[in-house]
Design an enzyme around this catalytic site. Sequence first.
Site, PDB file in Angstrom:
ATOM      1  N   LYS A 111      -3.547   0.346   7.460  1.00  0.00           N
ATOM      2  CA  LYS A 111      -4.629   1.306   7.251  1.00  0.00           C
ATOM      3  C   LYS A 111      -5.301   1.689   8.576  1.00  0.00           C
ATOM      4  O   LYS A 111      -5.855   2.775   8.707  1.00  0.00           O
ATOM      5  CB  LYS A 111      -5.686   0.728   6.305  1.00  0.00           C
ATOM      6  CG  LYS A 111      -5.185   0.296   4.924  1.00  0.00           C
ATOM      7  CD  LYS A 111      -4.855   1.477   4.046  1.00  0.00           C
ATOM      8  CE  LYS A 111      -4.617   1.077   2.586  1.00  0.00           C
ATOM      9  NZ  LYS A 111      -3.358   0.326   2.372  1.00  0.00           N
TER      10      LYS A 111
HETATM   11  C1  PLP Z   1      -2.306   0.403   1.470  1.00  0.00           C
HETATM   12  C2  PLP Z   1      -1.159  -0.502   1.670  1.00  0.00           C
HETATM   13  C3  PLP Z   1       0.131  -0.193   1.167  1.00  0.00           C
HETATM   14  C4  PLP Z   1       0.419   1.034   0.331  1.00  0.00           C
HETATM   15  O1  PLP Z   1       0.339   2.234   1.063  1.00  0.00           O
HETATM   16  P1  PLP Z   1       0.140   3.622   0.279  1.00  0.00           P
HETATM   17  O2  PLP Z   1      -0.093   4.628   1.358  1.00  0.00           O
HETATM   18  O3  PLP Z   1      -1.074   3.431  -0.588  1.00  0.00           O
HETATM   19  O4  PLP Z   1       1.364   3.871  -0.499  1.00  0.00           O
HETATM   20  C5  PLP Z   1       1.173  -1.076   1.428  1.00  0.00           C
HETATM   21  N1  PLP Z   1       0.948  -2.220   2.126  1.00  0.00           N
HETATM   22  C6  PLP Z   1      -0.266  -2.546   2.616  1.00  0.00           C
HETATM   23  C7  PLP Z   1      -0.434  -3.828   3.348  1.00  0.00           C
HETATM   24  C8  PLP Z   1      -1.360  -1.699   2.412  1.00  0.00           C
HETATM   25  O5  PLP Z   1      -2.571  -2.046   2.895  1.00  0.00           O
END
Ligand code: PLP
Length: 492
Positions: A111
């Site tokens: 993120k």
């Molecule tokens: C948010 C997240 C995901 C999923 O990503 P999306 O963009 O919501 O599909 C996968 N792995 C981790 C560790 C995340 O924080």
Amino acid sequence: MNYFSTRNSEVKLGATAAIARGLAEDGGLYVPETFSQVSLDEIKNLCTMDYRQRAKHIITPYLSEFTETELEKIVSLSYADNYDTKAIAPTVFNENIGVLELWHGPTSAFKDMALQMLPHLLTLSLKKTNETRKVCILVATSGDTGKAALEGFADVEDTKILVFFPRDGVSDVQRLQMITQSGDNVMVSSVEGNFDDAQTGVKVIFGDKDLAQKLSEKGWFLSSANSINWGRLLPQIIYYFSAYCDSVNAGKIAMGDEIIFSVPTGNFGDILAGFIAKQMGLPVKKFICASNANNVLTDFINTGIYDRNRPFFTTASPSMDILISSNLERLLYMLCKNDKEVAGYMESLQKTGKYEVSDTLKTAVKADFYASYCDDADTKLEIKKLFDEKNYLMDTHTAVAYKSLENYRSETGDDTFAVVVSTASPYKFCDSVLDALGEDTSENGAKLIEKLAEKTGTIAPAPLCGLDKRAERFTTCAKKDELLKVVEEFLK
Ligand SMILES: *Cc1c(COP(=O)(O)O)cnc(C)c1O
């Protein structure tokens, strides 16, 4: 470049307005009217650049209202010493699989790749759209987003950020990360109950017109930092190009070769950014959409039917425990280019929790995506296997994508070079990772981090070390119906 809503392609607006608003008034998501093209010669050129230069090249065409100096500043603020490696998003290689590590930022999850940039895009967009009020970011989080948003917005001028997390719904490490957050403009509160309670409470606040009026009079408005905002999607396109260049530079592929990406998917933001990179000219053969036991996307890609009426599972890869993948709406629009059709599907989802796409769309989705899923037992086996065989330690989300790639290879016999997108440091989910390695996990989060380092000979990311020794700044626990009070108190 102009943007319009997935549910109404007649209203056009610029990037700054799209980023400042987040969600379109008709409930749709903003999409750019075209995708800027990147030729193979340009990709060759990107190969000689560092991550910041690659970033600037990819995002520039989408932000035509920003000056070159502004873009340079944004990029160098977003990807600098806040990462623990100069490469920012390195790709490491095991024979014919690359692993794109997106967790070298301040919160050890992917993120950061977007949330380190969004605050700069947002504050500048607000200035350029002559917004005189200040923004308060309000987040309900099940873990990763809250901390990444706090780190991104901490001490950013003219902003405040308030994060609610469920008292009974985040890991020990995640909780400690949030309640020890620094910054003068931040506030964190737990909520009695689970994630749904926190999320519902925040939705009610967003829909409260009286509150909006009151805050506006005091010079504030509320906004969200979730992945429906174009300003969060855009920075994610960069690393697909970057991983391709790193694979060329490592001699794993030749320039122009098509590759495969396997992506651990929840809200469909990460994988969609990859699909956009492909629309821009990146040679990609297939995207593997990897899910855990909440496999609503696997079913959708295989059958064309999206149906959220199913049990919800709490898994070892909690950031993918999602039954409504918001960004799928952008994919549908990009494939059918018909706002009325998309609006119809979304209305059906709202009313019945379900929709079925046209045969044309079914075929189009399958041409670019392969879907697979993996339960917790297989996820843990995969972590142990890769660590034992290749001495590579990965987290639970990455393991789901790794296993899904193996499923693809054994089902299709296609062993094209592939990149697995790694979305979190194994230390962020150290309890599940230790469990996968057959270790006891009865101690608290901070102790488990030390234990994982000791057992595997790997190094814990600095921001996750000594979490239990840091001062706990935020100890409020709000009752479900008291979230409004917390907001009003914070913005008094
Ligand atoms: C948010 C997240 C995901 C999923 O990503 P999306 O963009 O919501 O599909 C996968 N792995 C981790 C560790 C995340 O924080």
